[in-house]
Design an enzyme around this catalytic site. Structure first.
Site, PDB file in Angstrom:
ATOM      1  N   VAL A  18       0.838  -1.204   0.000  1.00  0.00           N
ATOM      2  CA  VAL A  18       0.000   0.000   0.000  1.00  0.00           C
ATOM      3  C   VAL A  18       0.872   1.253   0.000  1.00  0.00           C
ATOM      4  CG1 VAL A  18      -1.637   1.348   1.367  1.00  0.00           C
ATOM      5  CG2 VAL A  18      -1.987  -1.108   1.068  1.00  0.00           C
ATOM      6  N   LEU A  50       4.107   1.609  -0.968  1.00  0.00           N
ATOM      7  CA  LEU A  50       4.855   1.753  -2.220  1.00  0.00           C
ATOM      8  C   LEU A  50       3.925   2.052  -3.385  1.00  0.00           C
ATOM      9  CD1 LEU A  50       7.430  -1.168  -1.815  1.00  0.00           C
ATOM     10  CD2 LEU A  50       7.796   1.278  -1.429  1.00  0.00           C
ATOM     11  N   TRP A  51       2.701   1.544  -3.337  1.00  0.00           N
ATOM     12  CA  TRP A  51       1.717   1.821  -4.389  1.00  0.00           C
ATOM     13  C   TRP A  51       1.348   3.302  -4.401  1.00  0.00           C
ATOM     14  CZ3 TRP A  51      -3.443   3.491  -4.051  1.00  0.00           C
ATOM     15  CH2 TRP A  51      -4.192   3.385  -5.222  1.00  0.00           C
ATOM     16  N   HIS A  52       1.244   3.900  -3.215  1.00  0.00           N
ATOM     17  CA  HIS A  52       0.925   5.325  -3.142  1.00  0.00           C
ATOM     18  C   HIS A  52       2.083   6.192  -3.649  1.00  0.00           C
ATOM     19  CE1 HIS A  52      -2.482   4.235  -0.482  1.00  0.00           C
ATOM     20  NE2 HIS A  52      -2.976   5.388  -0.874  1.00  0.00           N
ATOM     21  N   ASP A  53       3.286   5.851  -3.195  1.00  0.00           N
ATOM     22  CA  ASP A  53       4.434   6.692  -3.552  1.00  0.00           C
ATOM     23  C   ASP A  53       5.720   5.961  -3.138  1.00  0.00           C
ATOM     24  OD1 ASP A  53       6.024   8.765  -4.329  1.00  0.00           O
ATOM     25  OD2 ASP A  53       5.610  10.046  -2.599  1.00  0.00           O
TER      26      ASP A  53
END
Length: 592
Positions: free
Chosen positions: A473, A475-478
């Protein structure tokens, strides 16, 4: 994995029943009373209703209510006072303010993410209007003379070609020549699905290739910021100049990537699992069954794939819906009178959206906490004032996600598609770390459960599964240290609650007088932990959090404030407990 819907139905074990179990949506909002303040979602059908009597009018809860009311008034006054033009720190953040539509007030429109939605709201309304107008024209033109004798399923499935064509056209107008990049990635993912996820391929090849490909694309998007044609060859530089109305295609692709994984994994499970037979071919499926019941393999076609991946109402920001769920709503359209897609439910949801939008507008006109945070204009402020700057920044983070998500879900509901509600409870109505993450970006939570948490091991490997979920979550965001620190902090703060739930169960200690109060103390710890993690991840960052901790524990005034705040939170958590008991008395059960 796929729910068992054979001719001989069997009961679903309680430990496997999530909130989206087999029950339909609950009763009308009039019958739900005060609990109608929370948006309605599917609820579990097998649970024991609350056995405790109402505590709202007891002396204990009257005291709690007074404490909470006084605290709310103070919590509103503090940021309004900090935003006054006469405040000493006002010149530090005044340049970030813009003229507002409320007479005599500026607006804090400095948050980039929400400003993008707010400034383009009229354009989005126009796009949605064109979608419905063209959809209506297509439906009338494609209607056959005998259509009146056909079920609603047939009529709705005929809309798939229109959705695919409109979606492709919309993406071209939005991204210009960059739409070619989107189509290339979609094509490559579809090839992976058909070659690696079919029954003829090795068992685990499909998931491995799917996750590797989409993870690699996500990484490249972040590094290259959407790529440039000129990087391929200087003669292609002219293509970079035609970038459409929304040139940053890679920003929306994070959401698209989730749908790509969903299609491939749903097709993989459909190919490698025994076919599920549904006895009644016309019965409406529950939300959970729609997501977990596979279709025939022919339904995982290219045209259905395009219509799902690029579905206009959900393309920009979600909510996220699985491919199985999406297609079942064309094959088995929701028809009950309490369905979210019914006329009355949609009108009520529009009222919720409008109220949320106006709430956000009034906060931005009277509380300039985002500008204060971005300017670090908190020098000289008391611990109470600093905490209120952080708290209202989190409220704005919640609202800036809630408002767009409700707009896009409303668009889908009017189109007859029931996407999951992303924000079920108010951010301030949470005392459980687990419950908070089940109700925050709920469609993403359901996606993570289905495609990461359960396949990795679920409750059998709770710590590992939770750590992997929140790492993904973050790493998926930023791809940043701040978000990674946030993900690990959340995973760490979940452990005390998991431990407490394991050793101090309600079945064993629920009848003791101290049990509810002990849970409230644990709830206070959870609230403080959740606020700390989210302040780091989405508000003031690591440096700002260090300054806040310094102010709280570096002076007697800060320690006094922390004690008083804990007492107020204790009262608030007790009110949250009773609110959930009231929901149970109304036949509503949620695990958050």
């Amino acid at each position: 994995m796929p729910t068992d819907l054979r001719h001989e139905p069997r009961a679903i074990p309680p430990q496997l029943q999530l909130d989206d179990a087999t029950s339909p949506y609950c009763t009308s909002w009039r019958k739900r009373g005060i609990t109608s303040l929370t948006v309605e979602t599917p609820t579990r059908s097998r649970f024991s209703t609350g056995q405790t009597g109402m505590r709202w009018r007891t002396p204990e809860f009257i005291i709690y209510a007074l404490v909470v009311v006084v605290a709310i008034v103070l919590m509103v006054r503090v940021p309004v006072r900090l935003s006054d033009s006469l405040h000493p720190n006002y010149p530090l953040f005044a340049r970030r303010l813009s003229p507002g539509w409320i007479p005599g007030r500026y607006i804090d429109n400095s948050d980039t993410q929400y400003r993008s939605f707010r400034n383009n709201l009229i354009t989005l309304v126009f796009l949605a209007s064109m979608f419905f107008i063209l959809s209506h024209i297509y439906s009338r033109a494609s209607r056959v003379p005998s259509a009146s004798s056909l079920p609603a399923t047939s009529n709705k499935l005929r809309r798939i070609p229109f959705l695919a064509l409109f979606s492709i056209t919309m993406v071209v107008f939005l991204h210009g020549f960059s739409a070619l990049k989107v189509f290339f990635i979609l094509s490559a993912n579809l090839v992976i699905a058909k070659l690696a996820c079919s029954s003829a391929s090795p068992k685990y090849l499909g998931p491995l290739v799917t996750w590797a490909f989409n993870g690699f694309v996500l990484y490249l998007n972040e590094i290259h910021r959407g790529y440039k044609f000129s990087q391929l060859h200087p003669s292609l530089a002219m293509l970079d100049e035609v970038n459409g109305f929304h040139p940053h295609w890679h920003v929306a692709f994070n959401i698209t990537m989730l749908r790509l994984v969903s299609f491939n994994m749903d097709y993989y499970w459909a190919s490698h699992s025994p076919r599920q037979y549904i006895e009644d071919s016309t019965a409406e499926l529950s939300t959970k069954h729609r997501a977990q019941t596979p279709h025939d393999l022919e339904s995982y076609s290219a045209i259905n794939y395009v219509a799902y991946i690029l579905y206009p109402p959900l393309y920009f920001a979600g909510p996220i819906i699985t491919f199985n769920d999406f297609l079942w709503q064309f094959r088995r359209p929701p028809s009950s009178k309490n369905s979210p897609t019914s006329k009355s439910s949609t009108i009520l949801y529009f009222a919720r959206f409008l109220f949320s939008l106006l709430t956000m507008e009034f906060i931005l006109h009277y509380m300039y906490v985002v500008a204060i945070k971005d300017s670090s204009a908190w020098l000289g402020d008391s611990p109470l004032e600093i905490c209120m700057i952080g708290f209202w920044n989190l409220i704005i983070v919640w609202l800036k996600l809630l408002v767009p998500w409700r707009f896009f879900r409303l668009w889908a509901l009017v189109d007859g598609i029931d996407a999951p509600e992303n924000m079920v409870r108010c951010m301030a109505n949470n005392y459980s770390t687990l419950g908070f993450w089940r109700s925050w970006h709920r469609s993403y939570n359901l996606w993570s459960l289905r495609y990461i948490y359960v396949p990795v091991g679920g409750a059998r490997r709770a710590v590992l599964s939770t750590l992997l979920v929140f790492t993904f979550v973050a790493l998926w965001h930023d791809l940043s240290l701040r978000l990674l620190a946030w993900g690990w902090l959340v995973s760490l703060f979940i452990l005390p609650e998991l431990t407490a739930r394991w050793y101090f169960t309600s079945e064993k200690y629920g009848d003791r007088w101290w049990f509810r109060h002990s849970c409230a103390v644990g709830g206070v710890f959870n609230v403080l932990a959740m606020m700390s993690a989210n302040l780091v991840g989405f508000a003031i960052g690591i440096d700002g959090m260090k300054y806040l901790i310094q102010q709280l524990f570096g002076s007697w005034q800060g320690i006094q404030f922390l004690f008083i705040a804990s007492v107020v939170l204790f009262a608030a958590v007790q009110v949250m407990f009773e609110y959930r008991e009231e929901e149970k008395r109304k036949g509503i059960y949620r695990r958050y």
